[in-house]
Design a protein around this motif. Structure first.
Motif, PDB file in Angstrom:
ATOM      1  N   GLN A  13       0.826  -1.210   0.000  1.00  0.00           N
ATOM      2  CA  GLN A  13       0.000   0.000   0.000  1.00  0.00           C
ATOM      3  C   GLN A  13       0.860   1.260   0.000  1.00  0.00           C
ATOM      4  O   GLN A  13       0.577   2.223  -0.722  1.00  0.00           O
ATOM      5  CB  GLN A  13      -0.917  -0.002   1.223  1.00  0.00           C
ATOM      6  N   LEU A  14       1.902   1.260   0.822  1.00  0.00           N
ATOM      7  CA  LEU A  14       2.787   2.432   0.869  1.00  0.00           C
ATOM      8  C   LEU A  14       3.505   2.637  -0.460  1.00  0.00           C
ATOM      9  O   LEU A  14       3.672   3.782  -0.923  1.00  0.00           O
ATOM     10  CB  LEU A  14       3.797   2.267   2.003  1.00  0.00           C
ATOM     11  N   LEU A  15       3.942   1.539  -1.085  1.00  0.00           N
ATOM     12  CA  LEU A  15       4.628   1.665  -2.371  1.00  0.00           C
ATOM     13  C   LEU A  15       3.686   2.221  -3.448  1.00  0.00           C
ATOM     14  O   LEU A  15       4.086   3.062  -4.270  1.00  0.00           O
ATOM     15  CB  LEU A  15       5.178   0.298  -2.798  1.00  0.00           C
ATOM     16  N   VAL A  16       2.435   1.729  -3.444  1.00  0.00           N
ATOM     17  CA  VAL A  16       1.466   2.245  -4.414  1.00  0.00           C
ATOM     18  C   VAL A  16       1.211   3.738  -4.186  1.00  0.00           C
ATOM     19  O   VAL A  16       1.148   4.535  -5.126  1.00  0.00           O
ATOM     20  CB  VAL A  16       0.153   1.437  -4.321  1.00  0.00           C
ATOM     21  N   PHE A  17       1.084   4.134  -2.930  1.00  0.00           N
ATOM     22  CA  PHE A  17       0.824   5.546  -2.622  1.00  0.00           C
ATOM     23  C   PHE A  17       2.007   6.415  -3.026  1.00  0.00           C
ATOM     24  O   PHE A  17       1.833   7.504  -3.599  1.00  0.00           O
ATOM     25  CB  PHE A  17       0.548   5.700  -1.137  1.00  0.00           C
ATOM     26  N   GLY A  76      -4.849   9.457  -5.221  1.00  0.00           N
ATOM     27  CA  GLY A  76      -5.642   9.245  -6.420  1.00  0.00           C
ATOM     28  C   GLY A  76      -6.390   7.936  -6.356  1.00  0.00           C
ATOM     29  O   GLY A  76      -6.379   7.237  -5.324  1.00  0.00           O
ATOM     30  N   PRO A  77      -7.024   7.538  -7.472  1.00  0.00           N
ATOM     31  CA  PRO A  77      -7.811   6.293  -7.489  1.00  0.00           C
ATOM     32  C   PRO A  77      -6.991   5.052  -7.135  1.00  0.00           C
ATOM     33  O   PRO A  77      -7.483   4.149  -6.472  1.00  0.00           O
ATOM     34  CB  PRO A  77      -8.325   6.227  -8.925  1.00  0.00           C
ATOM     35  N   LEU A  81      -8.603   0.223   0.010  1.00  0.00           N
ATOM     36  CA  LEU A  81      -9.802  -0.605   0.167  1.00  0.00           C
ATOM     37  C   LEU A  81      -9.470  -2.095   0.090  1.00  0.00           C
ATOM     38  O   LEU A  81     -10.010  -2.901   0.845  1.00  0.00           O
ATOM     39  CB  LEU A  81     -10.833  -0.231  -0.907  1.00  0.00           C
ATOM     40  N   VAL A  82      -8.574  -2.454  -0.809  1.00  0.00           N
ATOM     41  CA  VAL A  82      -8.195  -3.863  -0.939  1.00  0.00           C
ATOM     42  C   VAL A  82      -7.465  -4.346   0.313  1.00  0.00           C
ATOM     43  O   VAL A  82      -7.576  -5.509   0.718  1.00  0.00           O
ATOM     44  CB  VAL A  82      -7.323  -4.064  -2.197  1.00  0.00           C
ATOM     45  N   GLY A  83      -6.743  -3.446   0.964  1.00  0.00           N
ATOM     46  CA  GLY A  83      -5.965  -3.856   2.132  1.00  0.00           C
ATOM     47  C   GLY A  83      -6.771  -4.026   3.401  1.00  0.00           C
ATOM     48  O   GLY A  83      -6.280  -4.614   4.367  1.00  0.00           O
ATOM     49  N   LEU A  84      -8.006  -3.549   3.429  1.00  0.00           N
ATOM     50  CA  LEU A  84      -8.795  -3.623   4.658  1.00  0.00           C
ATOM     51  C   LEU A  84      -9.033  -5.054   5.143  1.00  0.00           C
ATOM     52  O   LEU A  84      -8.896  -5.333   6.345  1.00  0.00           O
ATOM     53  CB  LEU A  84     -10.131  -2.883   4.462  1.00  0.00           C
ATOM     54  N   PRO A  85      -9.402  -6.007   4.266  1.00  0.00           N
ATOM     55  CA  PRO A  85      -9.624  -7.367   4.775  1.00  0.00           C
ATOM     56  C   PRO A  85      -8.358  -8.208   4.888  1.00  0.00           C
ATOM     57  O   PRO A  85      -8.419  -9.360   5.324  1.00  0.00           O
ATOM     58  CB  PRO A  85     -10.579  -7.976   3.730  1.00  0.00           C
ATOM     59  N   GLY A  90      -2.782   6.170   8.271  1.00  0.00           N
ATOM     60  CA  GLY A  90      -1.857   7.116   7.622  1.00  0.00           C
ATOM     61  C   GLY A  90      -2.245   7.434   6.197  1.00  0.00           C
ATOM     62  O   GLY A  90      -2.189   8.606   5.779  1.00  0.00           O
ATOM     63  N   LEU A  91      -2.652   6.401   5.435  1.00  0.00           N
ATOM     64  CA  LEU A  91      -3.052   6.643   4.053  1.00  0.00           C
ATOM     65  C   LEU A  91      -4.327   7.482   3.994  1.00  0.00           C
ATOM     66  O   LEU A  91      -4.477   8.354   3.132  1.00  0.00           O
ATOM     67  CB  LEU A  91      -3.249   5.308   3.341  1.00  0.00           C
ATOM     68  N   MET A  92      -5.265   7.186   4.886  1.00  0.00           N
ATOM     69  CA  MET A  92      -6.511   7.940   4.906  1.00  0.00           C
ATOM     70  C   MET A  92      -6.235   9.424   5.195  1.00  0.00           C
ATOM     71  O   MET A  92      -6.798  10.310   4.540  1.00  0.00           O
ATOM     72  CB  MET A  92      -7.446   7.368   5.960  1.00  0.00           C
TER      73      MET A  92
END
Length: 234
Positions: A158-162, A168-169, A176-180, A226-228
């Motif tokens: 997630q951090l790498l994608v951010f 952005g989208p 969202l994918v990381g929540l579960p 943190g991402l939020m």
């Protein structure tokens, strides 16, 4: 009144009445001798019973210690590849041990103290082999080797994608994918513990589920928060 008081007091009363007859005196002497012997037997029995009770309590305490150390050594020897059947006493050994314990609590205590010496020698021999492999570590520490990396996979992605895409989208989708994913990481860790490490002495795996849940959940929650925050302020 004790036996010694009776020996002194009764003849005095008899002399006050003119002295006992010879047959009465002889009977009294025999009675006193028997009473003294009985009192000695009683005192000896009480002393022996107290000593036996002390030996039983000491044996129980030492037995608990020996069992705990043997369980630890059993787990470590299994970790070193010793077959389980080699760690079980043979019927002749059990028979010989039972025969040596037939002397009562004192014999049992002697046997336990000899076992303590053998256990100490085994500990020294095992220590000379160096540090144990992870399978021989305490369950909480070794299970962290499984839960920890699994718990970090998704937050790192997630951090790498951010960092690569910015707010952005793509970052929202990664969030969202990381929540579960903590539940998935925990399930994978649960299976991994059973595959990587041997069971305990009772035949069951100690998977430390509470530790696993916290390990998988905390990094995900911190990363998601943190991402939020970054998305809201970005």
């Amino acid at each position: 009144m004790s036996i010694d008081d009776a020996v002194t007091a009764v003849p005095v009363r008899q002399r006050g009445g003119g002295g006992p007859a010879p047959s009465v005196a002889a009977a009294w002497t025999d009675y006193l001798a028997a009473a003294r012997q009985l009192d000695g037997v009683r005192r000896g029995a009480a002393t022996a019973a107290a000593a036996q009770s002390h030996a039983v309590e000491t044996a129980r305490t030492e037995l608990t210690g020996v069992r705990a150390r043997l369980a630890s050594q059993h787990a470590r020897l299994r970790d070193l590849g010793v077959p389980a059947i080699s760690l079980v006493p043979t019927p002749p050994e059990v028979t010989e041990a039972a025969r040596s314990m037939g002397g009562g609590p004192a014999a049992v205590l002697t046997g336990l103290r000899a076992a303590q010496g053998w256990v100490a020698g085994a500990d020294a021999a095992l220590a000379a082999r160096g540090p144990r492999r992870p399978a021989g570590w305490p369950p909480r520490l070794r299970n962290l080797l499984v839960y920890g990396p699994l718990a970090l996979v998704v937050p790192v992605v997630q951090l790498l994608v951010f960092l690569a895409a910015g707010p952005g989208p793509a970052s929202v989708a990664a969030l969202l994918v990381g929540l579960p994913m903590p539940a998935v990481a925990f399930a994978a860790g649960w299976v991994g513990v059973g595959r990587l490490f041997p069971p305990g002495a009772d035949g069951r795996w100690d998977r430390t589920p509470r530790l696993g849940l916290l390990t998988c959940l905390v990094p995900a929650v911190v990363t998601a928060a943190g991402l939020m925050l970054a998305l809201l302020t970005g």
